[in-house]
Scaffold this active site. Sequence first.
Site, PDB file in Angstrom:
ATOM      1  N   ASP A   1      -2.813  11.336  26.734  1.00 51.29           N
ATOM      2  CA  ASP A   1      -3.188  12.599  27.372  1.00 51.29           C
ATOM      3  C   ASP A   1      -4.391  13.209  26.663  1.00 51.29           C
ATOM      4  O   ASP A   1      -4.277  13.668  25.522  1.00 51.29           O
ATOM      5  CB  ASP A   1      -2.005  13.558  27.331  1.00 51.29           C
ATOM      6  CG  ASP A   1      -2.214  14.781  28.201  1.00 51.29           C
ATOM      7  OD1 ASP A   1      -3.373  15.069  28.572  1.00 51.29           O
ATOM      8  OD2 ASP A   1      -1.209  15.454  28.502  1.00 51.29           O
ATOM      9  N   CYS A  15      -5.201  16.639  34.035  1.00 50.56           N
ATOM     10  CA  CYS A  15      -6.070  15.689  33.321  1.00 50.56           C
ATOM     11  C   CYS A  15      -5.953  14.279  33.869  1.00 50.56           C
ATOM     12  O   CYS A  15      -6.839  13.792  34.567  1.00 50.56           O
ATOM     13  CB  CYS A  15      -5.761  15.683  31.821  1.00 50.56           C
ATOM     14  SG  CYS A  15      -6.482  17.057  30.917  1.00 50.56           S
ATOM     15  N   ARG A  16      -4.861  13.608  33.537  1.00 49.14           N
ATOM     16  CA  ARG A  16      -4.743  12.183  33.849  1.00 49.14           C
ATOM     17  C   ARG A  16      -4.521  11.893  35.326  1.00 49.14           C
ATOM     18  O   ARG A  16      -5.238  11.077  35.918  1.00 49.14           O
ATOM     19  CB  ARG A  16      -3.618  11.555  33.019  1.00 49.14           C
ATOM     20  CG  ARG A  16      -3.885  11.588  31.530  1.00 49.14           C
ATOM     21  CD  ARG A  16      -2.689  11.161  30.728  1.00 49.14           C
ATOM     22  NE  ARG A  16      -1.607  12.148  30.824  1.00 49.14           N
ATOM     23  CZ  ARG A  16      -0.398  11.995  30.340  1.00 49.14           C
ATOM     24  NH1 ARG A  16      -0.075  10.870  29.725  1.00 49.14           N
ATOM     25  NH2 ARG A  16       0.512  12.945  30.452  1.00 49.14           N
ATOM     26  N   SER A  17      -3.517  12.507  35.928  1.00 48.41           N
ATOM     27  CA  SER A  17      -3.205  12.146  37.318  1.00 48.41           C
ATOM     28  C   SER A  17      -4.301  12.570  38.304  1.00 48.41           C
ATOM     29  O   SER A  17      -4.615  11.800  39.207  1.00 48.41           O
ATOM     30  CB  SER A  17      -1.823  12.645  37.742  1.00 48.41           C
ATOM     31  OG  SER A  17      -1.688  14.032  37.607  1.00 48.41           O
ATOM     32  N   ASN A  67      -0.645  17.721  35.582  1.00 52.69           N
ATOM     33  CA  ASN A  67      -1.482  17.472  36.757  1.00 52.69           C
ATOM     34  C   ASN A  67      -2.847  18.155  36.660  1.00 52.69           C
ATOM     35  O   ASN A  67      -3.401  18.609  37.643  1.00 52.69           O
ATOM     36  CB  ASN A  67      -0.742  17.889  38.039  1.00 52.69           C
ATOM     37  CG  ASN A  67      -1.377  17.384  39.318  1.00 52.69           C
ATOM     38  OD1 ASN A  67      -1.307  18.067  40.335  1.00 52.69           O
ATOM     39  ND2 ASN A  67      -1.983  16.226  39.306  1.00 52.69           N
ATOM     40  N   CYS A  96       1.451  12.862  36.151  1.00 54.69           N
ATOM     41  CA  CYS A  96       1.417  13.066  34.698  1.00 54.69           C
ATOM     42  C   CYS A  96       2.214  14.337  34.405  1.00 54.69           C
ATOM     43  O   CYS A  96       2.999  14.778  35.239  1.00 54.69           O
ATOM     44  CB  CYS A  96      -0.018  13.127  34.167  1.00 54.69           C
ATOM     45  SG  CYS A  96      -0.997  14.555  34.691  1.00 54.69           S
TER      46      CYS A  96
END
Length: 149
Positions: free
Chosen positions: A120, A14-16, A12, A9
């Site tokens: 995000d 939150c999402r990934s 690095n 993301c």
Amino acid sequence: MMKRILFVCLGNICRSPAAEALVRDKCPEIETDSAGTSDFHTGAPPYGPRQAAAKKRSINMSDLRARKFTPEDFLKFDFIIVMDGENLRNVEDLRPSGNTTPVELFAPMAPGLAAQDVPDPYYTRDFDGCLDLLEAAATGLQRRILGAG
């Protein structure tokens, strides 16, 4: 069978890392990692509200630390999964000449969902909605790679 998967993301945090934690729990036989296309948060743990939302679902990501995506990642991983179109373009811009490592969006792997990007939650503040989408995509990935469900 693909054994090394990298989730990417922007920062690095939150999402990934959430995708990494989800997939390592669902598929412990797969080696996972995550990275960001920016170096904004290198060395930082996942964002506090992201960790709190994940912890409510018994997803532990406290051991993860942000790092920046590098061209060498194309050589280290069998599959690179990105969270949105902008990061897909950023990753592809770093692809070494002649490299064929697959790079795909994660959201379209969610069975029955039409999402293209994982929003995000750092900006949307919808940490639970993001986790719902990531969990659905992780299930799709698990079926695709392991033929399991």
